[in-house]
Scaffold this motif. Structure first.
Motif, PDB file in Angstrom:
ATOM      1  N   TYR A 158       1.059 106.990  89.438  1.00 39.64           N
ATOM      2  CA  TYR A 158       0.010 106.028  89.816  1.00 39.64           C
ATOM      3  C   TYR A 158      -0.188 106.003  91.328  1.00 39.64           C
ATOM      4  N   LEU A 159       0.868 106.148  92.081  1.00 38.38           N
ATOM      5  CA  LEU A 159       0.736 106.183  93.534  1.00 38.38           C
ATOM      6  C   LEU A 159      -0.041 107.424  93.979  1.00 38.38           C
ATOM      7  N   SER A 160       0.161 108.543  93.290  1.00 41.76           N
ATOM      8  CA  SER A 160      -0.571 109.769  93.636  1.00 41.76           C
ATOM      9  C   SER A 160      -2.062 109.600  93.407  1.00 41.76           C
ATOM     10  N   GLU A 161      -2.436 108.668  92.519  1.00 43.42           N
ATOM     11  CA  GLU A 161      -3.846 108.359  92.262  1.00 43.42           C
ATOM     12  C   GLU A 161      -4.369 107.303  93.237  1.00 43.42           C
ATOM     13  N   ARG A 162      -3.505 106.918  94.176  1.00 47.80           N
ATOM     14  CA  ARG A 162      -3.824 105.902  95.183  1.00 47.80           C
ATOM     15  C   ARG A 162      -4.223 104.567  94.544  1.00 47.80           C
ATOM     16  N   ARG A 163      -3.451 104.208  93.547  1.00 43.89           N
ATOM     17  CA  ARG A 163      -3.571 102.885  92.924  1.00 43.89           C
ATOM     18  C   ARG A 163      -2.407 102.031  93.403  1.00 43.89           C
ATOM     19  N   TYR A 164      -2.678 100.749  93.633  1.00 43.41           N
ATOM     20  CA  TYR A 164      -1.591  99.863  94.029  1.00 43.41           C
ATOM     21  C   TYR A 164      -0.612  99.700  92.874  1.00 43.41           C
ATOM     22  N   VAL A 165       0.657  99.750  93.212  1.00 40.44           N
ATOM     23  CA  VAL A 165       1.728  99.527  92.243  1.00 40.44           C
ATOM     24  C   VAL A 165       2.568  98.356  92.729  1.00 40.44           C
ATOM     25  N   LEU A 166       2.681  97.337  91.892  1.00 38.14           N
ATOM     26  CA  LEU A 166       3.603  96.230  92.156  1.00 38.14           C
ATOM     27  C   LEU A 166       4.862  96.477  91.342  1.00 38.14           C
ATOM     28  N   PHE A 167       5.981  96.593  92.028  1.00 40.44           N
ATOM     29  CA  PHE A 167       7.267  96.748  91.353  1.00 40.44           C
ATOM     30  C   PHE A 167       8.128  95.537  91.671  1.00 40.44           C
ATOM     31  N   VAL A 168       8.682  94.927  90.634  1.00 38.67           N
ATOM     32  CA  VAL A 168       9.566  93.779  90.808  1.00 38.67           C
ATOM     33  C   VAL A 168      10.918  94.094  90.173  1.00 38.67           C
ATOM     34  N   GLY A 169      11.989  93.913  90.942  1.00 37.40           N
ATOM     35  CA  GLY A 169      13.317  94.196  90.413  1.00 37.40           C
ATOM     36  C   GLY A 169      14.398  93.637  91.310  1.00 37.40           C
ATOM     37  N   THR A 170      15.634  93.951  90.988  1.00 31.19           N
ATOM     38  CA  THR A 170      16.762  93.528  91.798  1.00 31.19           C
ATOM     39  C   THR A 170      16.725  94.277  93.136  1.00 31.19           C
ATOM     40  N   PRO A 171      17.412  93.777  94.157  1.00 33.87           N
ATOM     41  CA  PRO A 171      17.430  94.495  95.439  1.00 33.87           C
ATOM     42  C   PRO A 171      17.924  95.935  95.321  1.00 33.87           C
ATOM     43  N   CYS A 172      18.916  96.186  94.482  1.00 30.85           N
ATOM     44  CA  CYS A 172      19.419  97.557  94.348  1.00 30.85           C
ATOM     45  C   CYS A 172      18.394  98.454  93.663  1.00 30.85           C
ATOM     46  N   GLN A 173      17.634  97.913  92.721  1.00 32.82           N
ATOM     47  CA  GLN A 173      16.580  98.691  92.076  1.00 32.82           C
ATOM     48  C   GLN A 173      15.465  99.021  93.056  1.00 32.82           C
ATOM     49  N   VAL A 174      15.101  98.044  93.902  1.00 34.23           N
ATOM     50  CA  VAL A 174      14.087  98.276  94.927  1.00 34.23           C
ATOM     51  C   VAL A 174      14.572  99.344  95.906  1.00 34.23           C
ATOM     52  N   ALA A 175      15.845  99.274  96.309  1.00 33.24           N
ATOM     53  CA  ALA A 175      16.398 100.253  97.239  1.00 33.24           C
ATOM     54  C   ALA A 175      16.360 101.652  96.642  1.00 33.24           C
ATOM     55  N   GLY A 176      16.735 101.784  95.373  1.00 33.87           N
ATOM     56  CA  GLY A 176      16.685 103.079  94.701  1.00 33.87           C
ATOM     57  C   GLY A 176      15.271 103.624  94.630  1.00 33.87           C
ATOM     58  N   LEU A 177      14.324 102.768  94.300  1.00 32.14           N
ATOM     59  CA  LEU A 177      12.929 103.190  94.204  1.00 32.14           C
ATOM     60  C   LEU A 177      12.400 103.661  95.554  1.00 32.14           C
ATOM     61  N   ARG A 178      12.715 102.935  96.611  1.00 35.21           N
ATOM     62  CA  ARG A 178      12.240 103.318  97.944  1.00 35.21           C
ATOM     63  C   ARG A 178      12.847 104.640  98.404  1.00 35.21           C
ATOM     64  N   ASN A 179      14.037 104.967  97.928  1.00 33.84           N
ATOM     65  CA  ASN A 179      14.629 106.267  98.265  1.00 33.84           C
ATOM     66  C   ASN A 179      13.958 107.414  97.517  1.00 33.84           C
ATOM     67  N   VAL A 180      13.384 107.108  96.364  1.00 38.80           N
ATOM     68  CA  VAL A 180      12.752 108.142  95.548  1.00 38.80           C
ATOM     69  C   VAL A 180      11.303 108.386  95.983  1.00 38.80           C
ATOM     70  N   VAL A 181      10.570 107.308  96.222  1.00 39.40           N
ATOM     71  CA  VAL A 181       9.145 107.422  96.548  1.00 39.40           C
ATOM     72  C   VAL A 181       8.969 107.779  98.021  1.00 39.40           C
ATOM     73  N   LYS A 182       8.341 108.911  98.278  1.00 40.50           N
ATOM     74  CA  LYS A 182       8.142 109.373  99.659  1.00 40.50           C
ATOM     75  C   LYS A 182       6.659 109.550 100.008  1.00 40.50           C
ATOM     76  N   LYS A 183       5.786 109.575  99.004  1.00 38.81           N
ATOM     77  CA  LYS A 183       4.361 109.790  99.243  1.00 38.81           C
ATOM     78  C   LYS A 183       3.558 108.561  98.820  1.00 38.81           C
ATOM     79  N   ASN A 184       2.493 108.301  99.549  1.00 43.64           N
ATOM     80  CA  ASN A 184       1.572 107.199  99.235  1.00 43.64           C
ATOM     81  C   ASN A 184       2.296 105.859  99.156  1.00 43.64           C
ATOM     82  N   ILE A 185       3.310 105.696 100.003  1.00 49.21           N
ATOM     83  CA  ILE A 185       4.093 104.462  99.952  1.00 49.21           C
ATOM     84  C   ILE A 185       3.290 103.243 100.403  1.00 49.21           C
ATOM     85  N   GLU A 186       2.171 103.476 101.064  1.00 51.77           N
ATOM     86  CA  GLU A 186       1.335 102.349 101.484  1.00 51.77           C
ATOM     87  C   GLU A 186       0.697 101.629 100.302  1.00 51.77           C
ATOM     88  N   TYR A 187       0.815 102.226  99.100  1.00 52.49           N
ATOM     89  CA  TYR A 187       0.284 101.596  97.890  1.00 52.49           C
ATOM     90  C   TYR A 187       1.378 100.936  97.048  1.00 52.49           C
TER      91      TYR A 187
END
Length: 391
Positions: free
Chosen positions: A146-175
């Motif tokens: 969905y980020l590659s399609e430049r759609r906003y993604v709202l992700f809600v989770g625990t701090p460790c889940q957010v940290a893991g996700l931010r380490n994985v996502v490297k492109k279109n992070i502004e969405y």
């Protein structure tokens, strides 16, 4: 294992980036998800290590502003665990053509899994606290799509889940709007499944479940289960053994007892939680009703952008981050490591007695154990004060 088993958060980031599918997420004897590496398939590319938020630290962010707030739509506020901010934020994301990822019940409410939704009906599945660790293994690829399609993604989770996700996502992070919630710790999925099975065994199919029903008020944690035949199970924290075990730290994931992400600086764009202590921070009478008030902190430009989009739909008051940390200690304090945790899981594995009985037996502390808990609480208060007053 990439890291010590007791340190692993089970965020599934390593699993999501493995190009050869050498990693699978498997439940251990306590019911927690852990990565298992098939060395015959591993090509030593290092992607899993770079994705792990314990091996590769995510940049943390200063908290800019903190607010006490709640939705001005009373039905949204009452249906939420706190003040209904997640629902309002989700509506905004959907309005802008985005998609929302959060934790939902599946498999007759015995399993909690992160899913993506694109409509109001789907949002209702994600609302409300789920005091069970969620399965994250299927969402990373979908979020990146969905980020590659430049759609906003709202992700809600625990701090460790957010940290893991931010380490994985490297492109279109502004969405990507990553929202962490104030986490008390995550209980074992196996314990929850077993406990619920005992409750539901003599009833028809479950039609709905809330961990934080507000029939008795926001401050009175109340589990409510709706059955197909119209029967309702309602049990507040003074009666409900699962909630008591959760709040006592009896069956938390080991990493929750020494969390790497309960810090003054945060990993998300926004943070959501209960605004405990609001009666000591505000004289606004509308905050003092027992219908629920959220704490929201802003930690990035993107977080601030969406805050400005939704704040006109909320009743708000700016509060001090120092006060927020003081009254909601889970922002920076670790979960209590119950002295009988290991005994509980040994008994749970034997399945000689009902789960509810095992919980009740192990919650009955002797004098020495009560003293241990009291000393721990004092130490956490001192630690909390030191962190709040640190530069």
């Amino acid at each position: 294992m990439l890291v010590d088993k007791d340190s692993c958060t089970g965020c599934s980031a390593c699993f999501s980036v493995c190009p050869t599918r050498a990693i699978k997420m498997s439940q251990d004897e306590e019911g927690f998800w852990h990565p298992i590496i098939n060395m015959d398939k591993c090509i030593s590319c290092g992607r899993c290590e770079r994705a792990c938020p314990l091996l590769h630290n995510v940049e943390t962010r200063e908290v800019r502003e903190v607010y006490a707030c709640y939705s001005m739509v009373n039905s949204i506020r009452l249906d939420s665990s706190s003040g209904g901010i997640f629902s309002v934020l989700s509506e905004q994301i959907l309005h802008q053509g985005g998609i929302v990822f959060g934790a939902a019940f599946e498999e007759e409410y015995r399993v909690v899994r992160h899913i993506g939704v694109e409509d109001a009906e789907g949002i209702s599945k994600l609302c409300g606290s789920k005091y069970v660790q969620s399965d994250m293994s299927s969402v990373f690829a979908a979020i990146q799509k969905y980020l590659s399609e430049r759609r906003y993604v709202l992700f809600v989770g625990t701090p460790c889940q957010v940290a893991g996700l931010r380490n994985v996502v490297k492109k279109n992070i502004e969405y990507l709007l990553a929202v962490e919630f104030v986490c008390h710790g995550v209980p074992s999925p196996a314990v929850w499944s077993s406990f619920l099975q005992e409750i539901a065994s003599d009833n028809t199919a479950i039609q709905g479940l809330k961990f934080r029903d507000k029939s008795l008020g926001w401050r009175k944690y109340t589990m409510k289960i709706f059955f197909e035949d119209g029967e309702i199970y309602r049990s507040n924290v003074e009666e409900n053994l699962y909630l008591q075990g959760f709040l006592s730290g009896l069956y938390m994931r080991p990493s929750c007892y020494k969390c790497s992400f309960r810090k003054k600086k945060r990993v998300g764009d926004l943070m959501l939680g209960d605004c405990w202590g609001i009666e000591r921070m505000s004289e606004d009478q509308s905050f003092l009703t027992d219908q629920g008030v959220s704490l929201l902190s802003i930690q990035s430009d993107l977080g601030e952008h969406f805050w400005k989009k939704i704040k006109s739909r909320l009743h708000i008051e700016k509060i001090s981050y120092m006060q927020a940390m003081k009254y909601n200690r889970a922002i920076i304090s670790d979960s209590y490591h119950h002295p009988r945790r290991s005994i509980f899981f040994k008994q749970f594995a034997k399945k000689t007695y009902p789960t509810s009985q095992i919980i009740a037996d192990e919650l009955d502390l002797n004098i020495k154990e009560r003293l241990h808990r009291r000393l721990w609480a004092i130490c956490e208060l001192v630690k909390n004060w030191c962190i709040r007053n640190s530069v």
